[in-house]
Design a protein around this motif. Structure first.
Motif, PDB file in Angstrom:
ATOM      1  N   ALA A 129       0.711  -0.753   0.440  1.00  0.00           N
ATOM      2  CA  ALA A 129       0.119   0.087  -0.160  1.00  0.00           C
ATOM      3  C   ALA A 129       0.990   1.323   0.166  1.00  0.00           C
ATOM      4  N   VAL A 170       1.511   3.034  -3.118  1.00  0.00           N
ATOM      5  CA  VAL A 170      -0.042   4.252  -3.738  1.00  0.00           C
ATOM      6  C   VAL A 170       0.906   5.588  -3.303  1.00  0.00           C
ATOM      7  N   PHE A 175      -2.963  10.298  -2.886  1.00  0.00           N
ATOM      8  CA  PHE A 175      -4.272   9.083  -3.118  1.00  0.00           C
ATOM      9  C   PHE A 175      -4.524   8.832  -1.743  1.00  0.00           C
ATOM     10  N   GLN A 176      -3.722   9.283  -0.750  1.00  0.00           N
ATOM     11  CA  GLN A 176      -3.564   8.187   0.613  1.00  0.00           C
ATOM     12  C   GLN A 176      -4.526   9.337   1.296  1.00  0.00           C
ATOM     13  N   MET A 189      -5.188  -0.030  -2.120  1.00  0.00           N
ATOM     14  CA  MET A 189      -4.233  -0.344  -2.331  1.00  0.00           C
ATOM     15  C   MET A 189      -3.803   0.330  -3.681  1.00  0.00           C
ATOM     16  N   GLY A 190      -4.804   0.826  -4.615  1.00  0.00           N
ATOM     17  CA  GLY A 190      -4.507   1.505  -5.484  1.00  0.00           C
ATOM     18  C   GLY A 190      -6.393   1.943  -6.235  1.00  0.00           C
ATOM     19  N   LEU A 191      -5.506   2.790  -7.494  1.00  0.00           N
ATOM     20  CA  LEU A 191      -6.835   3.214  -8.508  1.00  0.00           C
ATOM     21  C   LEU A 191      -6.848   2.918  -9.917  1.00  0.00           C
ATOM     22  N   ASP A 192      -7.490   1.740 -10.630  1.00  0.00           N
ATOM     23  CA  ASP A 192      -7.797   2.154 -11.684  1.00  0.00           C
ATOM     24  C   ASP A 192      -8.721   2.676 -12.592  1.00  0.00           C
ATOM     25  N   ASN A 227      -8.964   0.749  -5.179  1.00  0.00           N
ATOM     26  CA  ASN A 227      -8.750  -1.046  -5.159  1.00  0.00           C
ATOM     27  C   ASN A 227      -8.476  -0.672  -3.757  1.00  0.00           C
TER      28      ASN A 227
END
Length: 73
Positions: free
Chosen positions: A9, A12, A16-17, A46-49, A54
């Protein structure tokens, strides 16, 4: 999307965090402290798509509970 963590994580981006932290605070206000601590606090960005966020859950049980009770929130 809720998954069991498979990536770090920390990878990231900080922006975003920071956005995830603002969302978490809104969820704390909406759901209350006890619910937040039990179900939202353990989640990790965990991320962006594209337009999908996510999140990683520490266990399969937490993942399934959040998916069935809070995913729309």
């Amino acid at each position: 999307v809720l998954t069991l963590p498979t990536v770090n994580a920390a990878a990231v981006p900080a922006s975003f965090q920071q956005a995830w932290e603002r969302v978490r605070e809104q969820l704390r206000g909406k759901l209350g402290d006890a619910t937040f601590r039990s179900w939202i606090s353990p989640l990790a960005l965990m991320g962006l798509d594209q337009d999908t966020v996510n999140l990683g859950a520490p266990t399969r049980f937490v993942r399934e509970w959040v998916s069935s009770h809070y995913v729309e929130t």
